[in-house]
Design a protein around this motif. Sequence first.
Motif, short mmCIF file in Angstrom:
data_model
loop_
_atom_site.label_atom_id
_atom_site.label_comp_id
_atom_site.label_asym_id
_atom_site.label_seq_id
_atom_site.Cartn_x
_atom_site.Cartn_y
_atom_site.Cartn_z
N GLN A 176 0.88 -1.32 -0.12
CA GLN A 176 -0.03 -0.08 -0.15
C GLN A 176 0.87 1.30 0.22
OE1 GLN A 176 -2.57 -0.48 3.27
NE2 GLN A 176 -4.23 -1.30 2.06
N LYS A 177 2.05 1.25 0.57
CA LYS A 177 2.84 2.39 0.85
C LYS A 177 3.64 2.68 -0.54
CE LYS A 177 4.32 4.84 4.23
NZ LYS A 177 3.41 5.81 5.05
N TRP A 200 2.57 1.51 -3.70
CA TRP A 200 1.57 1.95 -4.65
C TRP A 200 0.93 3.16 -4.30
CZ3 TRP A 200 -1.03 -3.44 -5.93
CH2 TRP A 200 -0.10 -4.15 -6.75
N GLY A 201 0.98 3.71 -2.91
CA GLY A 201 0.15 4.97 -2.59
C GLY A 201 -1.08 4.71 -2.42
#
Length: 74
Positions: free
Chosen positions: A69-70, A72-73
Amino acid sequence: MEPSTLFGLTEEQISDFFSTWGVGAFILFMLFIIGEIAWKSKAGKTGTIVLFFVLAFGMVGFIAKSVIQKIWGI
């Protein structure tokens, strides 16, 4: 209508905090418990590695999800 707040934080901010830091603290506590199990059962080096690998394997998914998640934003 303004969203309700607790200590100036919205419900979304509180749930986001505890779903990352709260679960992270719980994971550290579970690692401590696994270490205690290995110590009290006198598992040895190989047994301890096996205990940590098997019992902590599910935590890898949570950590990987956070990293993805971090990156890929999301």
